[in-house]
Motif scaffolding. Structure first.
Motif, PDB file in Angstrom:
ATOM      1  N   LEU A  25       3.675   5.501  -6.003  1.00 10.13           N
ATOM      2  CA  LEU A  25       3.340   5.329  -7.319  1.00 10.13           C
ATOM      3  C   LEU A  25       2.356   6.430  -7.944  1.00 10.13           C
ATOM      4  O   LEU A  25       2.641   7.058  -8.765  1.00 10.13           O
ATOM      5  CB  LEU A  25       2.811   3.715  -7.940  1.00 10.13           C
ATOM      6  N   ALA A  26       1.120   6.478  -7.014  1.00  7.62           N
ATOM      7  CA  ALA A  26      -0.128   7.250  -7.225  1.00  7.62           C
ATOM      8  C   ALA A  26       0.714   8.814  -7.300  1.00  7.62           C
ATOM      9  O   ALA A  26       0.132   9.395  -8.064  1.00  7.62           O
ATOM     10  CB  ALA A  26      -0.933   7.067  -6.278  1.00  7.62           C
ATOM     11  N   ARG A  27       1.703   9.201  -6.127  1.00  9.08           N
ATOM     12  CA  ARG A  27       2.021  10.611  -6.428  1.00  9.08           C
ATOM     13  C   ARG A  27       2.900  10.588  -7.490  1.00  9.08           C
ATOM     14  O   ARG A  27       2.968  11.855  -8.368  1.00  9.08           O
ATOM     15  CB  ARG A  27       3.214  10.535  -5.272  1.00  9.08           C
ATOM     16  N   GLN A  28       3.627   9.586  -7.968  1.00 11.08           N
ATOM     17  CA  GLN A  28       4.382   9.912  -9.437  1.00 11.08           C
ATOM     18  C   GLN A  28       3.424   9.883 -10.668  1.00 11.08           C
ATOM     19  O   GLN A  28       3.939  10.677 -11.753  1.00 11.08           O
ATOM     20  CB  GLN A  28       5.247   8.588  -9.804  1.00 11.08           C
ATOM     21  N   PHE A  29       2.229   9.479 -10.295  1.00 11.83           N
ATOM     22  CA  PHE A  29       1.331   9.554 -11.568  1.00 11.83           C
ATOM     23  C   PHE A  29       0.594  11.021 -11.783  1.00 11.83           C
ATOM     24  O   PHE A  29       0.226  10.908 -12.889  1.00 11.83           O
ATOM     25  CB  PHE A  29       0.362   8.316 -11.403  1.00 11.83           C
ATOM     26  N   ARG A  30       0.439  11.430 -10.778  1.00 14.06           N
ATOM     27  CA  ARG A  30      -0.307  12.853 -10.853  1.00 14.06           C
ATOM     28  C   ARG A  30       0.304  13.709 -12.111  1.00 14.06           C
ATOM     29  O   ARG A  30       1.209  13.840 -12.367  1.00 14.06           O
ATOM     30  CB  ARG A  30      -0.089  13.558  -9.691  1.00 14.06           C
ATOM     31  N   GLY A  31      -0.948  14.114 -12.853  1.00 12.25           N
ATOM     32  CA  GLY A  31      -0.410  14.939 -13.887  1.00 12.25           C
ATOM     33  C   GLY A  31       0.210  14.334 -14.995  1.00 12.25           C
ATOM     34  O   GLY A  31       1.501  14.526 -15.405  1.00 12.25           O
ATOM     35  N   SER A  32      -0.228  13.235 -15.700  1.00 10.35           N
ATOM     36  CA  SER A  32       0.584  12.382 -16.850  1.00 10.35           C
ATOM     37  C   SER A  32       0.778  13.226 -18.035  1.00 10.35           C
ATOM     38  O   SER A  32       1.558  12.574 -18.797  1.00 10.35           O
ATOM     39  CB  SER A  32      -0.239  11.230 -16.818  1.00 10.35           C
ATOM     40  N   GLY A  33       0.148  14.280 -18.303  1.00  8.80           N
ATOM     41  CA  GLY A  33       0.277  15.057 -19.613  1.00  8.80           C
ATOM     42  C   GLY A  33       1.544  15.471 -19.903  1.00  8.80           C
ATOM     43  O   GLY A  33       1.975  14.962 -20.864  1.00  8.80           O
ATOM     44  N   ASP A  34       2.318  15.848 -19.070  1.00  7.95           N
ATOM     45  CA  ASP A  34       3.523  16.288 -19.177  1.00  7.95           C
ATOM     46  C   ASP A  34       4.390  15.627 -18.124  1.00  7.95           C
ATOM     47  O   ASP A  34       5.337  16.355 -17.333  1.00  7.95           O
ATOM     48  CB  ASP A  34       3.842  17.842 -18.998  1.00  7.95           C
ATOM     49  N   HIS A  35       4.353  14.517 -18.212  1.00  9.29           N
ATOM     50  CA  HIS A  35       5.193  13.864 -17.045  1.00  9.29           C
ATOM     51  C   HIS A  35       6.485  13.584 -17.319  1.00  9.29           C
ATOM     52  O   HIS A  35       6.929  13.660 -18.410  1.00  9.29           O
ATOM     53  CB  HIS A  35       4.622  12.009 -17.128  1.00  9.29           C
ATOM     54  N   PRO A  36       7.435  14.107 -16.273  1.00  6.71           N
ATOM     55  CA  PRO A  36       8.763  14.140 -16.575  1.00  6.71           C
ATOM     56  C   PRO A  36       9.451  12.904 -17.248  1.00  6.71           C
ATOM     57  O   PRO A  36      10.684  12.996 -17.761  1.00  6.71           O
ATOM     58  CB  PRO A  36       9.570  14.464 -15.083  1.00  6.71           C
ATOM     59  N   LEU A  37       9.045  11.781 -17.240  1.00  8.18           N
ATOM     60  CA  LEU A  37       9.481  10.688 -17.560  1.00  8.18           C
ATOM     61  C   LEU A  37       9.432  10.936 -19.203  1.00  8.18           C
ATOM     62  O   LEU A  37      10.537  10.096 -19.679  1.00  8.18           O
ATOM     63  CB  LEU A  37       8.724   9.338 -17.171  1.00  8.18           C
ATOM     64  N   TYR A  38       8.604  11.326 -19.739  1.00  8.34           N
ATOM     65  CA  TYR A  38       8.943  11.511 -21.247  1.00  8.34           C
ATOM     66  C   TYR A  38      10.030  12.297 -21.625  1.00  8.34           C
ATOM     67  O   TYR A  38      10.456  12.189 -22.940  1.00  8.34           O
ATOM     68  CB  TYR A  38       7.542  12.268 -21.683  1.00  8.34           C
ATOM     69  N   GLY A  97       0.741  -1.242   0.082  1.00 18.18           N
ATOM     70  CA  GLY A  97      -0.027   0.020  -0.095  1.00 18.18           C
ATOM     71  C   GLY A  97       0.745   1.061   0.043  1.00 18.18           C
ATOM     72  O   GLY A  97       0.640   2.234  -0.780  1.00 18.18           O
ATOM     73  N   VAL A  98       1.799   1.308   0.871  1.00 10.90           N
ATOM     74  CA  VAL A  98       3.037   2.515   0.830  1.00 10.90           C
ATOM     75  C   VAL A  98       3.633   2.649  -0.602  1.00 10.90           C
ATOM     76  O   VAL A  98       3.631   3.841  -0.974  1.00 10.90           O
ATOM     77  CB  VAL A  98       3.924   2.327   1.974  1.00 10.90           C
ATOM     78  N   MET A  99       3.668   1.667  -1.109  1.00 11.73           N
ATOM     79  CA  MET A  99       4.477   1.626  -2.488  1.00 11.73           C
ATOM     80  C   MET A  99       3.434   2.112  -3.291  1.00 11.73           C
ATOM     81  O   MET A  99       3.807   2.988  -4.284  1.00 11.73           O
ATOM     82  CB  MET A  99       5.165   0.307  -2.896  1.00 11.73           C
ATOM     83  N   ALA A 100       2.307   1.789  -3.410  1.00 13.82           N
ATOM     84  CA  ALA A 100       1.333   2.277  -4.345  1.00 13.82           C
ATOM     85  C   ALA A 100       0.937   3.712  -4.035  1.00 13.82           C
ATOM     86  O   ALA A 100       0.643   4.413  -5.283  1.00 13.82           O
ATOM     87  CB  ALA A 100       0.024   1.344  -4.167  1.00 13.82           C
ATOM     88  N   GLY A 101       1.036   4.175  -2.873  1.00 11.21           N
ATOM     89  CA  GLY A 101       0.983   5.613  -2.565  1.00 11.21           C
ATOM     90  C   GLY A 101       1.952   6.494  -3.185  1.00 11.21           C
ATOM     91  O   GLY A 101       1.731   7.378  -4.016  1.00 11.21           O
TER      92      GLY A 101
END
Lengths: 97, 174
Positions: free
Chosen positions: B105-118, B99-103
């Motif tokens: 992950l969810a923080r990373q996922f916020r605002g996927s439009g211009d995600h820094p990963l791209y 659950g902690v790790m999913a949390g």
């Protein structure tokens, strides 16, 4: 779509892991392993959309290995069922430390 | 349109995955797994991997799942409705960590439009050009039969070994 696909892949992998840990029916544990393989395939394909065709090649090989693994694993399950008359893994503790 | 389809397929895949783990009968698990495999194949199509989507439906949903169904029917497990869930203290701890790790992950996922990963990846234009030039099958076949031909041949040996091994293990008397 890369980030969304990776998140979906992670969630599917976690569901598969939970299935292996929680269920005791050998067939369903096997299905969960297939689910994990599929999650990894999904992340490979998502990366290949951006990094080139090699990711799809690896998915090709993973699917082949998964088919071989399913054939051998189900054969083992049949052999074990013939011996114990059950597929519940709690009964198979010969190799458990 | 593509995004909507992706979320539909993702929802079906996740629901099917949960169904695999939670269904009581093995046949039910298998049918949920089939739904997951088909929707992952749909996502492959959305990611422009058309050949793999076809392979996924034919090999996974067709061959491997039928093999599973065959074994379930052969061993007569289809009406084994006893619950077989195990939960212990270690399992609860594992779920808390998950659950902690999913949390995170969810923080990373916020605002996927211009995600820094791209920023770390080139765009999909290169793959689009390759697929337009060689086609969905040719784009995979060309490296498969040139750079990766050794791995491809070894795959054939692996399948032969699995075939022989499966027959030897499942035979009544060796």
């Amino acid at each position: 779509m890369l980030v969304e696909a990776l998140v979906l892949s992670a969630l599917l992998f976690v569901i598969g892991t939970v299935g292996v840990l929680v269920r005791r029916n050998a067939i369903i544990m096997f299905l969960s392993i297939e689910l994990m393989l599929n999650a990894v395939n999904l992340s490979f394909v998502a990366f290949s959309r951006y990094l080139g065709i090699e990711g799809q090649l690896y998915v090709f090989f993973v699917m082949t290995v998964a088919a071989a693994e399913a054939a051998v694993g189900l054969a083992i399950i049949i052999a074990v069922f013939r011996h114990y008359e059950t597929v519940n893994v709690d009964n198979f503790n010969l190799l458990k430390w | 349109m593509v995004d909507v389809l992706f979320y539909v397929f993702a929802a079906v895949a996740l629901g099917g995955g949960l169904g695999v783990v939670l269904a009581r009968s093995p046949v039910g698990s298998l049918l949920f797994m089939l739904a997951t495999l088909f929707s992952v194949a749909g996502i492959f199509v959305l990611l422009e991997a058309h050949f793999l989507a076809a392979i996924q439906v034919m090999v996974y949903a067709g061959a491997i799942m039928v093999l599973f169904l065959f074994v379930i029917m052969l061993l007569n497990l289809g009406h084994d409705f006893r619950k077989d869930f195990t939960f212990g203290a270690g399992m609860v701890a594992a779920f808390v960590v998950a659950g902690v790790m999913a949390g995170f992950l969810a923080r990373q996922f916020r605002g996927s439009g211009d995600h820094p990963l791209y920023a770390f990846f080139p765009g999909p234009e290169g793959m689009d050009a390759l697929l337009a030039e060689q086609g969905a099958v040719g784009a995979i076949a060309h490296p498969l039969f040139t750079d990766y031909v050794v791995a491809f041949e070894l795959t054939g040996i692996l399948l032969l070994m699995a075939l022989v091994g499966a027959i030897a293990i499942a035979k009544q008397r060796v």
